[in-house]
Write a protein that holds these residues in place. Structure first.
Motif, PDB file in Angstrom:
ATOM      1  N   VAL A  87     -16.312 -70.596  23.343  1.00 31.15           N
ATOM      2  CA  VAL A  87     -16.841 -69.314  22.876  1.00 31.15           C
ATOM      3  C   VAL A  87     -15.878 -68.645  21.916  1.00 31.15           C
ATOM      4  N   GLU A  88     -14.561 -68.818  22.142  1.00 32.24           N
ATOM      5  CA  GLU A  88     -13.575 -68.153  21.295  1.00 32.24           C
ATOM      6  C   GLU A  88     -13.645 -68.634  19.859  1.00 32.24           C
ATOM      7  N   ASP A  89     -14.184 -69.817  19.624  1.00 30.89           N
ATOM      8  CA  ASP A  89     -14.240 -70.354  18.275  1.00 30.89           C
ATOM      9  C   ASP A  89     -15.456 -69.859  17.499  1.00 30.89           C
ATOM     10  N   ALA A  90     -16.412 -69.222  18.171  1.00 31.95           N
ATOM     11  CA  ALA A  90     -17.611 -68.752  17.476  1.00 31.95           C
ATOM     12  C   ALA A  90     -17.269 -67.786  16.348  1.00 31.95           C
ATOM     13  N   PRO A  91     -16.372 -66.801  16.546  1.00 29.73           N
ATOM     14  CA  PRO A  91     -16.009 -65.933  15.417  1.00 29.73           C
ATOM     15  C   PRO A  91     -15.354 -66.701  14.264  1.00 29.73           C
ATOM     16  N   ILE A  92     -14.592 -67.751  14.579  1.00 29.65           N
ATOM     17  CA  ILE A  92     -13.963 -68.555  13.535  1.00 29.65           C
ATOM     18  C   ILE A  92     -15.024 -69.233  12.682  1.00 29.65           C
ATOM     19  N   VAL A  93     -16.041 -69.779  13.333  1.00 25.96           N
ATOM     20  CA  VAL A  93     -17.128 -70.450  12.619  1.00 25.96           C
ATOM     21  C   VAL A  93     -17.836 -69.465  11.703  1.00 25.96           C
ATOM     22  N   ARG A  94     -18.144 -68.271  12.227  1.00 26.03           N
ATOM     23  CA  ARG A  94     -18.835 -67.271  11.423  1.00 26.03           C
ATOM     24  C   ARG A  94     -17.970 -66.803  10.259  1.00 26.03           C
ATOM     25  N   PHE A  95     -16.675 -66.643  10.538  1.00 28.53           N
ATOM     26  CA  PHE A  95     -15.765 -66.170   9.495  1.00 28.53           C
ATOM     27  C   PHE A  95     -15.672 -67.173   8.349  1.00 28.53           C
ATOM     28  N   LEU A  96     -15.525 -68.462   8.675  1.00 27.11           N
ATOM     29  CA  LEU A  96     -15.448 -69.480   7.628  1.00 27.11           C
ATOM     30  C   LEU A  96     -16.749 -69.535   6.844  1.00 27.11           C
TER      31      LEU A  96
END
Length: 574
Positions: free
Chosen positions: A186-195
């Motif tokens: 779940v913590e990587d979801a913002p990273i995916v959206r940001f990229l």
């Protein structure tokens, strides 16, 4: 009689905090033993089990640790989360070891901790930051709440930067094994959206490159728009490793290898009818991996020669040269001057069912259907000379070599041009005349150059003035010193300067226009080549034959109001 089972919990070494409390009489031996067993069974830190049992209060424990271990005690409630130096210690280490960096002074760093016997945490921080760690005791419950706020604020910041939009698609997804971790974390979801948002912002702004750059105390993302790098975002430095890993997964690179540069590709689906290729390059730097993503838009090769900025006489010379049955056309200029787009525009004009076209590139930047494209691979032995020799055995009509780098490549390309093939290639030289002397310096015989090269194009890209442009008040003497003839300053035209509006993001420029020097190899220039003439002699002869220099071609664009005088002076020499 039943065998006695060994008590593994009891045989394990007692935590340092438990021993200190036991020696001070704050815990009894049975209490310490029971708490230790529970900590072992539940696999929980001893301090959590201790405070949950009610044997001692959080603040009371902090006072005890400060007095026992002679460390200062601090009330963290007076600290604002935003004021804490969150970038000094790796956020993952802070959360796992439950420490918070408070301040750094030279080679010393104050660290908030609730269990001073946790020497492993202190050693890891010392190793990572290369500082002398000075522990400061804080109540455990206050420390846990602060860590939660730090984790939450970092994730919220990334989420705010990413926004709600940014759900884009990639044509070729990586292997399922590589996707599982980001997809389930779940913590990587913002990273995916940001990229995703960074990629879409870059496409919408017309950027050619994205630079993800880690530094000691900050992390920045810059876009190259119209040839100029502009800073677009400064996300938390804590996300740098996750962001690079996400990019590597999409580009099918080795996420575990961080010591050497890597190159890869990915394809972004912008709309049902448009896809964009991205070339990815990673480079180890002092503070992490710098990543550069180059946007390769295949539609640029479909724009047509009229949109590239050639003057009518220049366009006529180029079209006449590329339509010949054999010979060599060279395109020269620095990196980022549009050489690839120019070459592919020519190939697109010649790309017909009855023509066999083969290209050798490092790597192929634009996918052109109908053209046989080969990526050279030096490690595998597929070099430019090897590819060229193979092309000549496959009945080609047109050959394109990404770059002439050495004598062997130049010799094979020239022999191909002399034996009934049209050859296109690029060199890194300042202008068209110096290209001929560059070939001679590489060791190519002058008679081979004179008998094979038919035209040389030197080019630059200047930023095009936005529609918000304004008249510029430039003194006549400055215009003359820039290269205008006095008789041209007759008042029939006026120079323009950038103004700035929303459409151009305040820069005053929108898009770019090509500046070209088109030099056909005439009999007079052939004679100079055979006589080992230098670039100055060749340039003088070309001028006498009406070939404009790059500066003169740029001044034509200034006179037409397409770009500013400052822009032309900045990208051309005279």
């Amino acid at each position: 009689m039943a065998a006695v089972q060994p008590n593994t919990a009891a045989s394990a070494p007692m935590p340092g905090l438990a021993r200190a409390l036991l020696q001070a009489g704050r815990l009894t031996a049975p209490q310490a033993d029971a708490l230790q067993r529970k900590s072992h069974v539940e696999k929980a830190p001893f301090i959590d089990v201790l405070l949950a049992s009610g044997a001692i209060a959080s603040r009371e424990l902090a006072v005890f640790c400060a007095e026992t271990f002679a460390y200062p005690m601090l009330d963290l409630q007076a600290f604002a989360v935003a004021a804490l130096p969150q970038k000094i210690i790796d956020p993952k280490l802070m959360q796992t070891q439950r420490v918070v960096a408070l301040a750094r002074r030279g080679n010393k760093m104050s660290v908030a901790i609730s269990d001073p016997t946790n020497t492993q945490a202190l050693d890891q921080i010392k190793f990572q930051t290369e500082t002398l760690v000075e522990p400061v005791i804080v109540p455990h419950d206050v420390l846990v709440r602060l860590l939660q706020e730090l984790a939450k604020s970092s994730e919220q910041l990334i989420g705010e930067l990413a926004g709600e939009e940014g759900d884009i698609q990639f044509e070729q997804e990586p292997d399922a094994a590589l996707q599982e971790a980001p997809a389930t974390d779940v913590e990587d979801a913002p990273i995916v959206r940001f990229l995703n948002k960074m990629l879409m912002d870059a496409v919408n702004m017309g950027a050619s490159d994205l630079h993800f750059e880690p530094f000691e105390k900050f992390y920045r993302i810059r876009f190259r728009v119209d040839g100029v790098l502009i800073e677009h975002a400064q996300p938390p430095i804590a996300i740098k490793d996750k962001l690079v890993s996400r990019i590597k997964v999409l580009a099918k690179l080795d996420i575990s290898e961080k010591r050497v540069p890597q190159d890869g590709r990915m394809r972004l689906i912008v709309s049902p009818t448009k896809t964009i290729d991205l070339r990815v390059s990673t480079l180890p730097t002092l503070f992490g991996e710098k990543t550069v993503m180059r946007i390769l838009d295949a539609t640029q090769a479909q724009m047509g020669i009229d949109s590239l900025g050639y003057e009518p006489e220049q366009r006529a010379l180029l079209l006449d040269a590329i339509q010949r049955p054999y010979g060599m056309v060279l395109v020269t200029g620095p990196t980022g001057s549009g050489k690839t787009v120019s070459l592919y525009t020519c190939l697109n004009i010649l790309n017909k069912p009855g023509i066999n076209i083969s290209t050798a590139e490092d790597p192929a930047e634009i996918n052109l259907p109908g053209v046989n494209q080969v990526n050279v691979n030096d490690k595998a032995g597929l070099t430019f000379p090897v590819a060229l020799k193979s092309f000549l055995r496959q009945d080609p009509d047109i050959i394109m070599v990404g770059e002439i780098r050495d004598l062997e490549t130049a010799d094979i390309a020239i022999k191909a041009a002399q034996t009934g093939h049209m050859v296109f290639s690029t060199l890194h030289t300042n202008d068209a005349p110096s290209t001929l002397t560059r070939l001679m310096n590489m060791g190519v015989a002058p008679f081979n150059i004179a008998s094979s090269v038919i035209l040389i194009t030197a080019q630059r890209l200047a930023r095009r003035l936005c529609s918000c442009k304004k008249p510029a008040d430039i003194p006549a003497d400055r215009l003359v010193s820039a290269g205008f003839r006095p008789e041209e300053l007759d008042g029939s035209w006026k120079p323009y300067a950038p103004a700035g509006c929303e459409r151009c993001n305040g820069s005053g420029y929108k898009g770019r226009v090509g500046i070209y020097q088109i030099m056909p190899i005439t009999p007079a220039i052939e004679a100079l080549i055979l006589a080992h003439g230098n670039s100055m002699q060749i340039a003088a002869q070309a001028q006498a034959e009406g070939v404009k220099s790059l500066r003169q071609s740029g001044l034509v664009k200034v006179k037409a109001g397409l770009t500013s005088l400052e822009e032309v002076l900045g990208c051309t020499n005279e």
